[in-house]
Design a protein around this motif. Structure first.
Motif, PDB file in Angstrom:
ATOM      1  N   THR A 214      -7.512 -18.031   1.238  1.00  0.00           N
ATOM      2  CA  THR A 214      -6.548 -16.930   1.246  1.00  0.00           C
ATOM      3  C   THR A 214      -6.300 -16.408   2.651  1.00  0.00           C
ATOM      4  N   ASN A 215      -7.318 -16.497   3.521  1.00  0.00           N
ATOM      5  CA  ASN A 215      -7.172 -16.010   4.902  1.00  0.00           C
ATOM      6  C   ASN A 215      -7.521 -17.117   5.891  1.00  0.00           C
ATOM      7  N   PRO A 216      -6.587 -18.059   6.127  1.00  0.00           N
ATOM      8  CA  PRO A 216      -6.899 -19.148   7.061  1.00  0.00           C
ATOM      9  C   PRO A 216      -7.039 -18.682   8.509  1.00  0.00           C
ATOM     10  N   PHE A 217      -6.359 -17.565   8.859  1.00  0.00           N
ATOM     11  CA  PHE A 217      -6.429 -17.011  10.202  1.00  0.00           C
ATOM     12  C   PHE A 217      -6.344 -15.487  10.103  1.00  0.00           C
ATOM     13  N   PRO A 218      -6.751 -14.773  11.150  1.00  0.00           N
ATOM     14  CA  PRO A 218      -6.666 -13.309  11.117  1.00  0.00           C
ATOM     15  C   PRO A 218      -5.241 -12.827  10.859  1.00  0.00           C
ATOM     16  N   ARG A 219      -5.107 -11.905   9.921  1.00  0.00           N
ATOM     17  CA  ARG A 219      -3.846 -11.277   9.530  1.00  0.00           C
ATOM     18  C   ARG A 219      -2.889 -12.244   8.839  1.00  0.00           C
ATOM     19  N   VAL A 220      -3.341 -13.433   8.502  1.00  0.00           N
ATOM     20  CA  VAL A 220      -2.532 -14.416   7.781  1.00  0.00           C
ATOM     21  C   VAL A 220      -3.056 -14.514   6.355  1.00  0.00           C
ATOM     22  N   HIS A 221      -2.144 -14.307   5.380  1.00  0.00           N
ATOM     23  CA  HIS A 221      -2.501 -14.320   3.967  1.00  0.00           C
ATOM     24  C   HIS A 221      -1.729 -15.461   3.295  1.00  0.00           C
ATOM     25  N   ILE A 258       5.342  -8.091  -6.387  1.00  0.00           N
ATOM     26  CA  ILE A 258       3.895  -8.192  -6.590  1.00  0.00           C
ATOM     27  C   ILE A 258       3.135  -7.742  -5.343  1.00  0.00           C
ATOM     28  N   LEU A 259       3.698  -8.002  -4.168  1.00  0.00           N
ATOM     29  CA  LEU A 259       3.039  -7.613  -2.920  1.00  0.00           C
ATOM     30  C   LEU A 259       3.340  -6.169  -2.518  1.00  0.00           C
ATOM     31  N   HIS A 260       4.038  -5.423  -3.366  1.00  0.00           N
ATOM     32  CA  HIS A 260       4.405  -4.027  -3.095  1.00  0.00           C
ATOM     33  C   HIS A 260       5.318  -3.921  -1.867  1.00  0.00           C
ATOM     34  N   HIS A 261       6.206  -4.898  -1.710  1.00  0.00           N
ATOM     35  CA  HIS A 261       7.182  -4.897  -0.618  1.00  0.00           C
ATOM     36  C   HIS A 261       8.605  -4.746  -1.136  1.00  0.00           C
ATOM     37  N   LYS A 380      -2.813   0.128  -2.775  1.00  0.00           N
ATOM     38  CA  LYS A 380      -3.929   0.858  -3.372  1.00  0.00           C
ATOM     39  C   LYS A 380      -5.211   0.032  -3.341  1.00  0.00           C
ATOM     40  N   ARG A 381      -5.058  -1.270  -3.096  1.00  0.00           N
ATOM     41  CA  ARG A 381      -6.195  -2.183  -2.999  1.00  0.00           C
ATOM     42  C   ARG A 381      -6.000  -3.055  -1.763  1.00  0.00           C
ATOM     43  N   PRO A 382      -7.001  -3.843  -1.375  1.00  0.00           N
ATOM     44  CA  PRO A 382      -6.820  -4.760  -0.240  1.00  0.00           C
ATOM     45  C   PRO A 382      -5.651  -5.706  -0.468  1.00  0.00           C
ATOM     46  N   VAL A 387      -2.124 -10.777  -3.062  1.00  0.00           N
ATOM     47  CA  VAL A 387      -1.814 -12.170  -2.753  1.00  0.00           C
ATOM     48  C   VAL A 387      -2.373 -13.098  -3.828  1.00  0.00           C
ATOM     49  N   ASN A 388      -3.582 -12.837  -4.270  1.00  0.00           N
ATOM     50  CA  ASN A 388      -4.182 -13.677  -5.315  1.00  0.00           C
ATOM     51  C   ASN A 388      -3.439 -13.562  -6.637  1.00  0.00           C
ATOM     52  N   MET A 389      -2.820 -12.405  -6.892  1.00  0.00           N
ATOM     53  CA  MET A 389      -2.062 -12.229  -8.141  1.00  0.00           C
ATOM     54  C   MET A 389      -0.855 -13.159  -8.192  1.00  0.00           C
ATOM     55  N   LEU A 390      -0.339 -13.588  -7.052  1.00  0.00           N
ATOM     56  CA  LEU A 390       0.832 -14.449  -7.034  1.00  0.00           C
ATOM     57  C   LEU A 390       0.562 -15.805  -7.654  1.00  0.00           C
TER      58      LEU A 390
END
Length: 392
Positions: A214-221, A258-261, A380-382, A387-390
């Motif tokens: 899920t996090n291959p690099f910092p700040r990358v989801h 889903i990502l709240h965007h 409201k959560r990390p 991302v995993n919900m997708l």
């Protein structure tokens, strides 16, 4: 016998002879290029005249152009072997100057839509010229580009994206949201944008993407999904390996919800979905207000219909209309073309349709000059929880 003074003897040395030979080669090459360009113009004129006589295109009847439309061949980048040879023998280094080859001839008609009054044997040249103009003419002047990511494959750079960092169009430092759709197996752009300070959401999926977490690099989801027109499960069957693999497609508005965007800005949207962009935009994204809240769009276009052989004029006109509607849709939403770079794919990278030669694959950067400011996302959560919900 001619006597040469002592101070002029150095002119008869071997390096001087080589230098003179190089000058002669350059002069002959320039003359050949001039003859070659004139030959191209004559060839295009003969081709247009021949098609008119056959009834394929009648410029007078259609009210098109009264002269042959010539879109010059864009030469591919210089090969590494050619540069190495030139350096070895001190010859001029071959370079590719796209600035002199991207413009269409002067006097072209203004922008117009596809005409529906053509017969099945006629190609709508006016719409085709409009398509070539809209895909290659820079309408937004970006002062400073930032090259993000990329790698070198067979000595050719690939995968890098241009990012306009001018003050009035660059995204804010926080929050900064980047959607990277269709990454293949190259995370270099995503990693660079994460280092820039953005939260990067990357999407792609095949049987090998299970290697990435899920996090291959910092700040990358990263989420194992594909962009589609609707929510759809698809199955790939590999008879050789006797295995099956399931793909999950989600439309962009569903992903953002889903990502709240759903009310936020996308500061940079990168798309490379191998020819599916036309249907995805026309049947999904254009029906939402996502692009109105998108600051910059980097997309690799694939006008693969033009590369098909023996395509009927009716099918060609339908393809021209489909591609033209896409770019008109971007312009209607405030986007202007800031960068255009042909993407060469061997001999198939350049196509000729109706006497007009252009590249069917290209990298483009569009900047939204009328972007609508959205609200920042509220988690409201990390982030990785959403991302995993997708994937389900």
């Amino acid at each position: 016998m001619i006597r040469v003074g002592r101070k002029w003897k150095h002119l008869l040395t071997f390096p001087a002879c080589v230098y003179c030979l190089v000058l002669l080669l350059q002069l002959s090459e320039n003359r050949w290029r001039m003859n070659d360009h004139s030959a191209v113009r004559d060839c295009c004129a003969e081709q247009t005249e021949e098609m008119s006589l056959k009834g394929g295109i009648d410029a007078g009847t259609l009210g098109l152009l009264d002269y042959a439309v010539v879109y010059r061949h864009i030469p591919p980048p210089a090969k590494f072997e050619d540069i190495k040879f030139a350096r070895k023998f001190s010859l001029p280094i071959p370079v590719t100057d796209h600035k002199g080859n991207l413009g269409l001839p002067a006097g072209l008609p203004p922008h117009f839509r596809v005409s529906g009054q053509l017969s099945d044997t006629e190609i709508d040249l006016r719409a085709l010229v409009s398509l070539v103009k809209i895909t290659t003419t820079i309408t937004f002047k970006c002062i400073k580009f930032l090259k993000q990511g990329g790698r070198t494959c067979q000595r050719t750079p690939d995968g890098d994206k241009k990012f306009c960092v001018d003050e009035h169009v660059a995204p804010p430092t926080r929050p900064c949201i980047v959607y990277s759709i269709g990454i293949g197996h190259d995370f270099s752009f995503d990693r660079a944008m994460g280092s820039y300070g953005c939260d990067v959401f990357s999407f792609d999926d095949d049987s090998y993407h299970d290697l990435y977490g899920t996090n291959p690099f910092p700040r990358v989801h990263f989420a194992h999904i594909r962009l589609g027109k609707s929510i759809l499960w698809d199955t790939e069957i590999n008879n050789l390996k006797n295995t099956t693999f399931e793909f999950l497609y989600r439309p962009l508005d569903n992903i953002m919800y889903i990502l709240h965007h759903e009310k936020s800005n996308i500061d940079f949207l990168k798309l490379d979905i191998e020819g599916q962009e036309w249907e995805v935009f026309e049947e999904s994204i254009f029906k939402t207000d996502i692009l109105e809240r998108t600051r910059q769009l980097a997309i690799e276009i694939h006008m693969e219909k033009f590369a098909e052989k023996d395509l009927a004029p009716r099918a060609l006109n339908e393809a021209i209309g489909k591609y033209l509607r896409f770019f008109e849709g971007l312009q209607e939403r405030g986007f202007q073309l800031a960068h255009y770079e042909p993407n060469y794919m061997g001999d198939e990278g350049v196509v000729t349709v109706g006497g007009i030669t252009f590249t069917a694959w290209a990298e483009q950067l569009w900047v939204n000059t009328r972007v609508r400011e959205g609200s920042p996302p509220s988690y409201k959560r990390p982030i990785d929880f959403y991302v995993n919900m997708l994937e389900y």
